[in-house]
Scaffold this motif. Structure first.
Motif, short mmCIF file in Angstrom:
data_model
loop_
_atom_site.label_atom_id
_atom_site.label_comp_id
_atom_site.label_asym_id
_atom_site.label_seq_id
_atom_site.Cartn_x
_atom_site.Cartn_y
_atom_site.Cartn_z
N GLY A 77 0.79 -1.22 0.00
CA GLY A 77 0.00 0.00 0.00
C GLY A 77 0.83 1.27 0.00
N ASN A 78 2.14 1.18 0.24
CA ASN A 78 3.00 2.36 0.19
C ASN A 78 3.42 2.53 -1.27
N THR A 79 2.49 3.03 -2.07
CA THR A 79 2.71 3.10 -3.51
C THR A 79 3.82 4.07 -3.90
N ALA A 80 4.02 5.13 -3.11
CA ALA A 80 5.10 6.07 -3.44
C ALA A 80 6.45 5.36 -3.37
N SER A 81 6.67 4.57 -2.33
CA SER A 81 7.94 3.84 -2.22
C SER A 81 8.05 2.75 -3.28
N GLU A 82 6.95 2.07 -3.55
CA GLU A 82 6.98 1.04 -4.59
C GLU A 82 7.37 1.65 -5.94
N ARG A 83 6.79 2.82 -6.26
CA ARG A 83 7.12 3.50 -7.52
C ARG A 83 8.56 3.98 -7.53
N PHE A 139 11.26 2.70 -6.05
CA PHE A 139 12.22 1.63 -6.29
C PHE A 139 12.02 0.97 -7.65
N ALA A 140 10.80 0.89 -8.15
CA ALA A 140 10.57 0.37 -9.50
C ALA A 140 11.20 1.31 -10.54
N ALA A 141 11.05 2.62 -10.33
CA ALA A 141 11.64 3.58 -11.26
C ALA A 141 13.17 3.52 -11.21
N TYR A 142 13.72 3.33 -9.99
CA TYR A 142 15.18 3.19 -9.87
C TYR A 142 15.64 1.98 -10.69
N ALA A 143 14.97 0.84 -10.53
CA ALA A 143 15.34 -0.36 -11.28
C ALA A 143 15.26 -0.10 -12.78
N ASP A 144 14.20 0.54 -13.24
CA ASP A 144 14.06 0.86 -14.66
C ASP A 144 15.20 1.75 -15.16
N ARG A 145 15.51 2.81 -14.40
CA ARG A 145 16.58 3.75 -14.81
C ARG A 145 17.93 3.05 -14.95
N HIS A 146 18.14 2.04 -14.13
CA HIS A 146 19.45 1.39 -14.08
C HIS A 146 19.47 0.04 -14.79
#
Length: 184
Positions: free
Chosen positions: A135-141, A143-150
């Motif tokens: 439910g902590n969607t801000a944190s989920e987004r 770390f998902a964005a970090y993985a995508d960027r890298h």
């Protein structure tokens, strides 16, 4: 172990996503109270004692980062440590940004700056781990964005179920987000 100031690129140009005149730095004990307030005001993080933030700024400054405004005041932070059993893995304990700066890329810039610094250390950096309550969607987004960027692989599994916490705590599961960075 503390980190020399030169270990983080303090210029805005080093972190294109960083808004305004913010700079990235390593925390010191003088930042402990501010980091505690930023965590408290997030209203989503498990709030640790003020003493723990002071200790964190002393003992884990070398693996953590803080964003500072033009006056040098902390406006965001990442607290992290290298896992003793897996020294190539950085466990990200908490990420928090002052409410006025949320949604402007500060958290992502903090993660990028910290992991760039950690990757330059002996042994490099093979991955990140963090736990996030469902439910902590801000944190989920984040770390998902970090993985995508890298170009990294992100997997998830429950690390601690509610039954791991003390009776009556009402704590939700903590889901481990494991990011495997590509070999460089």
């Amino acid at each position: 172990m503390t980190t020399a100031p030169a270990d983080l690129d303090r210029s805005r140009s080093g972190f294109p996503g960083l808004p305004g005149e913010l700079r990235l730095d390593s925390p010191d004990t003088g930042d402990g109270a501010s980091l505690w307030r930023i965590a408290r005001d997030s209203k989503v993080l498990d709030l640790n004692s003020p003493y723990s933030y002071l200790l964190w700024c002393r003992d884990f400054a070398g693996t953590s980062a803080v964003a500072r405004d033009m006056s040098g005041q902390p406006v965001g932070f990442v607290s992290a440590y290298r896992r003793p059993e897996a020294p190539g893995t950085l466990f990200v304990w908490q990420v928090a940004v002052d409410e006025a700066l949320r949604g402007q890329g500060v958290a992502g810039a903090l993660l990028d700056g910290l992991t760039a610094r950690e990757a330059r250390r002996p042994g490099g950096l093979r991955g990140l781990e963090t736990t996030i309550e469902p439910g902590n969607t801000a944190s989920e987004r984040l770390f998902a964005a970090y993985a995508d960027r890298h170009g990294a692989t992100l997997t998830r599994e429950v690390l601690f179920a509610p039954g791991h916490f003390p009776e009556g705590d009402g704590h939700a599961a903590e889901v481990l987000h494991r990011i495997a960075l590509p070999a460089r």
